[in-house]
Design an enzyme around this catalytic site. Structure first.
Site, mmCIF file in Angstrom:
data_model
loop_
_atom_site.group_PDB
_atom_site.id
_atom_site.type_symbol
_atom_site.label_atom_id
_atom_site.label_comp_id
_atom_site.label_asym_id
_atom_site.label_seq_id
_atom_site.Cartn_x
_atom_site.Cartn_y
_atom_site.Cartn_z
ATOM 1 N N ARG A 57 0.828 -1.105 0.145
ATOM 2 C CA ARG A 57 -0.131 -0.030 0.009
ATOM 3 C C ARG A 57 0.881 1.091 -0.033
ATOM 4 N NH1 ARG A 57 -1.265 1.575 4.686
ATOM 5 N NH2 ARG A 57 -2.328 -0.386 5.303
ATOM 6 N N TYR A 110 -17.334 15.766 -15.351
ATOM 7 C CA TYR A 110 -18.013 14.434 -15.426
ATOM 8 C C TYR A 110 -18.993 14.411 -14.328
ATOM 9 C CZ TYR A 110 -18.016 9.403 -14.405
ATOM 10 O OH TYR A 110 -18.578 8.041 -13.867
ATOM 11 N N ASP A 182 -8.119 18.346 -14.740
ATOM 12 C CA ASP A 182 -8.488 17.090 -15.129
ATOM 13 C C ASP A 182 -8.410 17.035 -16.632
ATOM 14 O OD1 ASP A 182 -9.829 14.686 -16.151
ATOM 15 O OD2 ASP A 182 -11.364 14.662 -14.270
ATOM 16 N N LYS A 207 -9.159 5.746 -19.007
ATOM 17 C CA LYS A 207 -9.449 6.075 -20.396
ATOM 18 C C LYS A 207 -8.315 6.221 -21.186
ATOM 19 C CE LYS A 207 -13.508 6.953 -18.566
ATOM 20 N NZ LYS A 207 -13.286 6.965 -17.015
HETATM 21 O O1 P1T Z 1 -14.250 6.303 -13.643
HETATM 22 P P1 P1T Z 1 -12.906 6.804 -12.976
HETATM 23 O O2 P1T Z 1 -11.618 5.783 -13.325
HETATM 24 O O3 P1T Z 1 -13.097 6.739 -11.666
HETATM 25 O O4 P1T Z 1 -12.853 8.114 -13.373
HETATM 26 C C1 P1T Z 1 -13.529 9.176 -13.267
HETATM 27 C C2 P1T Z 1 -13.455 10.321 -14.140
HETATM 28 C C3 P1T Z 1 -12.958 11.384 -14.087
HETATM 29 N N1 P1T Z 1 -12.716 12.434 -14.908
HETATM 30 C C4 P1T Z 1 -13.304 12.578 -16.064
HETATM 31 C C5 P1T Z 1 -13.144 13.564 -17.035
HETATM 32 C C6 P1T Z 1 -14.239 11.431 -16.582
HETATM 33 O O5 P1T Z 1 -14.667 11.376 -17.512
HETATM 34 C C7 P1T Z 1 -14.180 10.344 -15.586
HETATM 35 C C8 P1T Z 1 -15.044 9.106 -15.823
HETATM 36 N N2 P1T Z 1 -15.938 9.149 -16.930
HETATM 37 C C9 P1T Z 1 -16.687 8.233 -17.318
HETATM 38 C C10 P1T Z 1 -16.895 7.110 -16.927
HETATM 39 C C11 P1T Z 1 -17.364 8.600 -18.526
HETATM 40 O O6 P1T Z 1 -18.128 7.799 -19.330
HETATM 41 O O7 P1T Z 1 -17.551 10.009 -18.849
#
Ligand code: P1T
Length: 391
Positions: A57, A110, A182, A207
């Site tokens: 961790r 998001y 972001d 992503k």
């Molecule tokens: O899904 P996660 O890895 O927890 O990430 C969250 C997140 C944070 N910032 C942005 C700009 C994002 O697009 C996302 C996650 N977005 C999707 C799952 C979506 O379909 O837009």
């Protein structure tokens, strides 16, 4: 890190940083960093962890390799890998803010980030004001004496609005605030917010960075050592780390990030032009199109527009649904940034957790469709869209 940061180009860093072959005694010269599954590390002396490792961790060799690769891609000194984008966001906010603090956030974020802010973070006595941060003056006006953070996405999800990162950074710094960007939608290949003045860059590495829709992850890159230590401390104390196998998968994805991003951009531009000319489309939003109201800013602060397009289909939500359900190649699914094309209806999917009122106020209509253009053959993608439109 500085030496690596400046010495190599993007693709070289993506392939080599963190994975330099080890030729020391007993090492085997692996060109791919091994997956270190061990959760704990033995030591010979009570007070001396072996090579700094005591418990996964806190530090793990595979995650550490990924973290240095991530840092190099954003021209940062430090990188941290989390179990998801939202885990990174939660850790960041809890590390840097206290009860009574205030965040100025972009109103187009998001949906899951808004849910985190509005339903979880707010319970810790942290206030959030949402503004249209594509208008820099609105950011200035929203700053209060207790503001600590400015939080933006550029381009934003799902309206693909841009913020002038340099200008927002100047405002933030004038007030001693931390600017978080972001950068998920463009990946470090097309935009490097730290170079534009941001303090912290965040990615959902689920992503583009991972790129294959097979690994969840989040990452934070930054160069301020004090902030890094605070976030790392919080991450270890609360536990939102990326697993060793997931760290390996993410690194494997990163090696082709440059090639993938080039192809995402190329395909997206062709498809954006196709959609713009289509009679059943009311509006196409893609920063790479001259019709995008911030096309000029896109050219200044990014080196490409990536693979996300949003558009409004003519008609009603039923027409949008019929179109989506006729597609065969585009998967009707949340998420984005993978090699395969995905399509979704934000109002009922990714942004369903945002109230209809708030959605409508910022322009997420019921007929707004978001596409994540993959790296398939663009002709096949266009043919599938034609089929969806019933052409
Ligand atoms: O899904 P996660 O890895 O927890 O990430 C969250 C997140 C944070 N910032 C942005 C700009 C994002 O697009 C996302 C996650 N977005 C999707 C799952 C979506 O379909 O837009």
């Amino acid at each position: 890190m500085n030496k690596i940061k400046n010495k190599y180009g993007f693709a070289t860093k993506a392939i080599h940083v963190g994975e330099e072959p080890n030729f020391s005694d007993g090492a085997t010269g692996d060109v791919v960093v091994p997956i270190h599954l061990s959760t704990t590390f033995a030591r010979k002396k009570v007070t001396e962890p072996t090579a700094g490792y005591d418990y996964t961790r806190s530090l793990n060799p595979t995650r550490k390799a990924l973290e240095s690769k991530l840092a190099s891609l954003e021209n940062a000194d430090f990188g941290l890998a989390f179990s998801s984008g939202l885990a990174a966001e939660t850790t960041l906010v809890l590390a840097l803010l206290q009860q009574g603090d205030h965040i100025v956030a972009f109103d187009d974020l998001y949906g899951g980030t808004k849910r985190l802010f509005n339903h979880i973070i707010i319970n810790y006595g942290i206030e959030i004001s949402y503004v249209d941060a594509s208008n820099t003056d609105k950011v200035s006006k929203a700053i209060q004496p207790n503001t600590r953070l400015v939080w933006i996405e550029s381009p934003s999800n799902p309206l693909l609005k841009l913020c002038d990162i340099k200008a927002v950074a100047e405002i933030a710094h004038k007030h001693n605030l931390i600017l978080v960007v972001d950068n998920t939608f463009l990946s470090p290949y097309f935009q490097n917010p730290l170079d534009l003045g941001a303090d912290v860059v965040l990615h959902s590495s689920t992503k583009y960075i991972g790129g294959h829709s097979d690994v969840l992850g989040g990452s934070i890159m930054l160069s301020d050592e004090t902030l890094y230590e605070k976030i790392k401390y919080q991450q270890n104390a609360t536990g939102a780390v990326l697993a060793p196998f997931d760290s390996y998968l993410t690194m494997r994805g990163i090696k082709t990030l440059e090639l993938r991003m080039q192809r995402h951009h190329q395909n997206a531009l062709l498809i954006a032009v196709f959609l713009e000319q289509h009679p059943k489309v009311n509006r196409v939003i893609y920063p790479g199109l001259e019709s995008h109201p911030q096309h000029h800013l896109a050219k200044q602060q990014t080196t490409g527009s990536g693979g996300i397009i949003s558009f409004e289909i003519a008609g009603t939500i039923d027409d949008a649904t019929r179109f989506l359900e006729r597609l065969t190649l585009f998967a009707l699914a949340e998420s984005l940034g993978g090699v395969e094309s995905l399509i979704e209806l934000p109002a009922l999917m990714t942004h369903a957790s945002v109230s209809k009122d708030s959605r409508e106020k910022i322009g997420i209509t019921d007929t707004l469709i978001r596409i994540s253009i993959g790296i398939e053959d663009s002709k096949d993608l266009i043919n599938d869209l034609k089929h969806g439109f019933n052409d």
